[in-house]
Motif scaffolding. Structure first.
Motif, mmCIF file in Angstrom:
data_model
loop_
_atom_site.group_PDB
_atom_site.id
_atom_site.type_symbol
_atom_site.label_atom_id
_atom_site.label_comp_id
_atom_site.label_asym_id
_atom_site.label_seq_id
_atom_site.Cartn_x
_atom_site.Cartn_y
_atom_site.Cartn_z
ATOM 1 N N TRP A 140 2.196 -17.562 27.451
ATOM 2 C CA TRP A 140 2.398 -16.441 26.540
ATOM 3 C C TRP A 140 1.318 -15.386 26.791
ATOM 4 N N LYS A 141 1.566 -14.183 26.268
ATOM 5 C CA LYS A 141 0.520 -13.154 26.273
ATOM 6 C C LYS A 141 -0.656 -13.684 25.462
ATOM 7 N N ASP A 203 11.024 -19.125 16.194
ATOM 8 C CA ASP A 203 12.162 -18.261 16.540
ATOM 9 C C ASP A 203 12.246 -18.151 18.060
ATOM 10 N N ALA A 205 14.075 -16.314 19.958
ATOM 11 C CA ALA A 205 14.135 -14.936 20.450
ATOM 12 C C ALA A 205 12.737 -14.334 20.575
ATOM 13 N N VAL A 206 11.875 -14.654 19.618
ATOM 14 C CA VAL A 206 10.503 -14.143 19.654
ATOM 15 C C VAL A 206 9.744 -14.757 20.822
ATOM 16 N N ASP A 208 10.734 -15.615 23.725
ATOM 17 C CA ASP A 208 11.067 -14.985 24.999
ATOM 18 C C ASP A 208 10.361 -13.637 25.153
ATOM 19 N N ARG A 209 10.139 -12.933 24.049
ATOM 20 C CA ARG A 209 9.523 -11.604 24.111
ATOM 21 C C ARG A 209 8.025 -11.661 24.338
ATOM 22 N N ILE A 210 7.384 -12.797 24.025
ATOM 23 C CA ILE A 210 5.927 -12.847 24.145
ATOM 24 C C ILE A 210 5.468 -13.538 25.428
ATOM 25 N N SER A 212 4.128 -13.742 29.080
ATOM 26 C CA SER A 212 3.275 -12.827 29.832
ATOM 27 C C SER A 212 4.010 -12.314 31.063
ATOM 28 N N ASP A 213 3.581 -11.160 31.566
ATOM 29 C CA ASP A 213 4.186 -10.600 32.777
ATOM 30 C C ASP A 213 3.992 -11.539 33.965
ATOM 31 N N ARG A 216 6.608 -14.327 33.822
ATOM 32 C CA ARG A 216 7.936 -13.898 34.263
ATOM 33 C C ARG A 216 8.005 -13.813 35.786
ATOM 34 N N ARG A 259 17.760 -16.224 33.361
ATOM 35 C CA ARG A 259 16.787 -15.206 33.757
ATOM 36 C C ARG A 259 16.915 -14.952 35.247
#
Length: 259
Positions: A140-141, A203, A205-206, A208-210, A212-213, A216, A259
């Protein structure tokens, strides 16, 4: 018959074992039950987990049977089998009665209870062994690592013991999606210190958004590597599923097609 009705937890079952000895029950006419139907003509007692009593039993089992056989008993109690409590209880009784030496508790496989406890332990132990190799952590970030599993057995604590020992300098979370619990390990704390917590509010969905680059990018490269290193002419999905069941693939980066 005396029946101790327990919660489906290690602490509750070991508390029942303690009570059976403390109250001097006839072990041949005593049963530890987890969610089973009431027994005719039996005296039933509801058992509440008592940490102090459970710890006393744990110490005795470790001293008498050794760490390896104690762990096998614990593995057996992580399964979903309703009769696991009775199988483990009678295995303990046999071992204490015959003063079994450490490392030999499961030698008497001709005994149906010992065999059942051994089979349940092997089932859970195999799953622990597989997941140690199949767990995939994402970053994660902020640098926290997150992993997700869906085991058949309640083995998250034993996986947390393994990863806390291997990753002492990392903050990580390992979630059991089937039981909606998560293990939390903070970095740079006391050795192997970790916690269990509810994961009801997580959650997806959350999450997946956090990511880190870097996560990914590395995940994409890893999927590309796994796809292109394969020899198309030797593709064998049946063999792959034998070695790596679908229930593990669902939570592995290289099989993520979204992905």
């Amino acid at each position: 018959m005396i029946v101790y009705q327990c919660e489906d937890s290690l602490e509750s079952i070991l508390t029942a074992v303690y009570l059976a000895y403390e109250e001097k029950r006839d072990h041949r006419d005593t049963r530890i039950s987890i969610g089973e139907q009431p027994f005719l003509f039996s005296e039933e007692y509801e058992v509440r987990a008592d940490e102090e009593k459970a710890l006393k039993v744990m110490r005795t089992l470790r001293q008498r049977f050794g760490e390896e056989d104690f762990l096998r008993l614990c593995y057996a109690l992580t399964t979903t089998e309703e009769e696991k409590g009775q199988a483990v209880y009678q295995t303990i009784v046999k071992g204490l009665t015959y003063k079994t030496k450490p490392g030999h508790l499961f030698d008497a496989l001709s005994d149906p209870f010992v065999y059942q406890a051994f089979a349940l332990s092997r089932r859970a132990g195999n799953e622990v062994h597989h997941l140690i190799g199949f767990v995939r952590f994402q970053e994660w970030k902020g640098g926290i690592l997150y992993g997700k599993i869906g085991p058949e057995n309640n083995i998250l604590p034993y996986l947390m013991e393994h990863f806390a020992d291997r990753l002492p300098g990392e903050s990580f979370i390992l979630q059991d999606v089937n039981r909606k619990i998560a293990g939390l390990h903070p970095a740079r704390r006391e050795e192997r210190q970790w916690y269990l917590a509810s994961a009801e509010q997580i959650d997806e969905a959350v999450l997946d958004r956090i990511l880190s680059d870097r996560e990914r990018e590395m995940a994409a490269l890893f999927r590309y590597f796994c796809k292109n290193i394969a020899i198309k002419e030797r593709k064998n999905l049946k063999l792959q599923q034998n070695l790596l069941p679908l229930r593990f693939q669902e939570y592995m980066t290289e099989f993520d097609k979204n992905r």
